[in-house]
Design a protein around this motif. Structure first.
Motif, mmCIF file in Angstrom:
data_model
loop_
_atom_site.group_PDB
_atom_site.id
_atom_site.type_symbol
_atom_site.label_atom_id
_atom_site.label_comp_id
_atom_site.label_asym_id
_atom_site.label_seq_id
_atom_site.Cartn_x
_atom_site.Cartn_y
_atom_site.Cartn_z
ATOM 1 N N PRO A 9 0.822 -1.227 0.000
ATOM 2 C CA PRO A 9 0.000 0.000 0.000
ATOM 3 C C PRO A 9 0.856 1.278 0.000
ATOM 4 C CG PRO A 9 -0.918 -1.577 1.546
ATOM 5 C CD PRO A 9 0.377 -2.149 1.050
ATOM 6 N N ARG A 10 1.969 1.262 0.698
ATOM 7 C CA ARG A 10 2.839 2.454 0.725
ATOM 8 C C ARG A 10 3.425 2.715 -0.654
ATOM 9 N NH1 ARG A 10 8.601 3.517 2.703
ATOM 10 N NH2 ARG A 10 8.517 5.735 3.109
ATOM 11 N N GLU A 11 3.894 1.660 -1.344
ATOM 12 C CA GLU A 11 4.447 1.828 -2.693
ATOM 13 C C GLU A 11 3.371 2.308 -3.665
ATOM 14 O OE1 GLU A 11 5.992 -2.103 -3.292
ATOM 15 O OE2 GLU A 11 8.048 -1.486 -2.766
ATOM 16 N N LYS A 12 2.160 1.777 -3.554
ATOM 17 C CA LYS A 12 1.058 2.224 -4.406
ATOM 18 C C LYS A 12 0.786 3.708 -4.197
ATOM 19 C CE LYS A 12 -1.316 -2.238 -4.648
ATOM 20 N NZ LYS A 12 -2.510 -2.989 -4.274
ATOM 21 N N TRP A 13 0.753 4.101 -2.929
ATOM 22 C CA TRP A 13 0.522 5.514 -2.613
ATOM 23 C C TRP A 13 1.629 6.388 -3.211
ATOM 24 C CZ3 TRP A 13 3.081 9.332 0.125
ATOM 25 C CH2 TRP A 13 2.338 10.482 0.388
ATOM 26 N N LEU A 14 2.883 5.960 -3.098
ATOM 27 C CA LEU A 14 4.010 6.716 -3.658
ATOM 28 C C LEU A 14 3.928 6.783 -5.184
ATOM 29 C CD1 LEU A 14 6.964 5.503 -1.410
ATOM 30 C CD2 LEU A 14 5.954 7.792 -1.481
ATOM 31 N N LEU A 15 3.569 5.694 -5.850
ATOM 32 C CA LEU A 15 3.445 5.689 -7.313
ATOM 33 C C LEU A 15 2.316 6.598 -7.786
ATOM 34 C CD1 LEU A 15 4.099 1.921 -8.090
ATOM 35 C CD2 LEU A 15 5.565 3.858 -8.677
ATOM 36 N N VAL A 16 1.197 6.579 -7.086
ATOM 37 C CA VAL A 16 0.079 7.462 -7.441
ATOM 38 C C VAL A 16 0.481 8.925 -7.239
ATOM 39 C CG1 VAL A 16 -2.254 8.174 -6.769
ATOM 40 C CG2 VAL A 16 -1.712 5.746 -7.071
ATOM 41 N N THR A 17 1.176 9.214 -6.166
ATOM 42 C CA THR A 17 1.648 10.584 -5.906
ATOM 43 C C THR A 17 2.634 11.023 -6.987
ATOM 44 O OG1 THR A 17 1.364 10.229 -3.537
ATOM 45 C CG2 THR A 17 2.739 12.086 -4.206
ATOM 46 N N LEU A 18 3.548 10.129 -7.370
ATOM 47 C CA LEU A 18 4.507 10.445 -8.436
ATOM 48 C C LEU A 18 3.784 10.722 -9.748
ATOM 49 C CD1 LEU A 18 7.413 10.633 -9.516
ATOM 50 C CD2 LEU A 18 7.298 8.167 -9.944
ATOM 51 N N ALA A 19 2.810 9.881 -10.097
ATOM 52 C CA ALA A 19 2.051 10.078 -11.334
ATOM 53 C C ALA A 19 1.310 11.413 -11.311
ATOM 54 C CB ALA A 19 1.080 8.917 -11.537
ATOM 55 N N GLY A 20 0.709 11.743 -10.184
ATOM 56 C CA GLY A 20 0.011 13.029 -10.065
ATOM 57 C C GLY A 20 0.959 14.203 -10.192
#
Length: 149
Positions: A9-20
């Protein structure tokens, strides 16, 4: 989809933040910066038009007669030399006895008006017909004129 499922979940959150963040950066560079540049160019054009208008108004308000100077040079020579001075390009020049028909390449409206004023003031030429056609680019006009002594 396996890639996403293997992420915590932490990596998913970081990837979504990076994409945004990348999307926001792309919007700023692709949309906002060009809009600011166009706005600055428009303000510069407005400044040039305002100064050209002020010059023309000052000439009109001075009450001095326009076109009092007379030049003995041939009209085509006057037109070619003065157009080069104002960085205007003559597309077609058709001289007659004491007149000429002139077509200019697309030029800035704020550059054409002072050129016309100078032809009358400094060389005693008279514009008998003038056609200014707005071009798609802001501030650009196609100019066709007939001029006599």
């Amino acid at each position: 989809m396996m890639f996403w499922a293997q992420r915590t979940p932490r990596e998913k959150w970081l990837l979504v933040t990076l994409a945004g963040t990348l999307l926001l950066y792309g919007m700023v560079i692709g949309l906002w910066q060009p809009l600011l540049q166009k706005r600055d160019a428009a303000f510069a054009d407005i400044g040039r038009y305002t100064s050209a208008h002020a010059e023309i108004s000052a000439i009109a308000a001075s009450g001095l007669p326009v076109g009092t100077a007379v030049s003995d040079q041939p009209i085509p020579t006057i037109l070619a030399d003065s157009a080069a001075l104002f960085q205007l390009t003559i597309r077609r020049l058709q001289p007659t006895a004491d007149a000429a028909e002139v077509s200019l390449d697309d030029a800035a409206f704020a550059d054409v008006l002072p050129w016309l004023e100078m032809l009358e003031r400094d060389h005693g030429l008279h514009i008998t017909a003038l056609t200014l056609t707005r071009r798609p680019e802001p501030g650009q006009v196609a100019t066709t004129l007939s001029i006599t002594r």
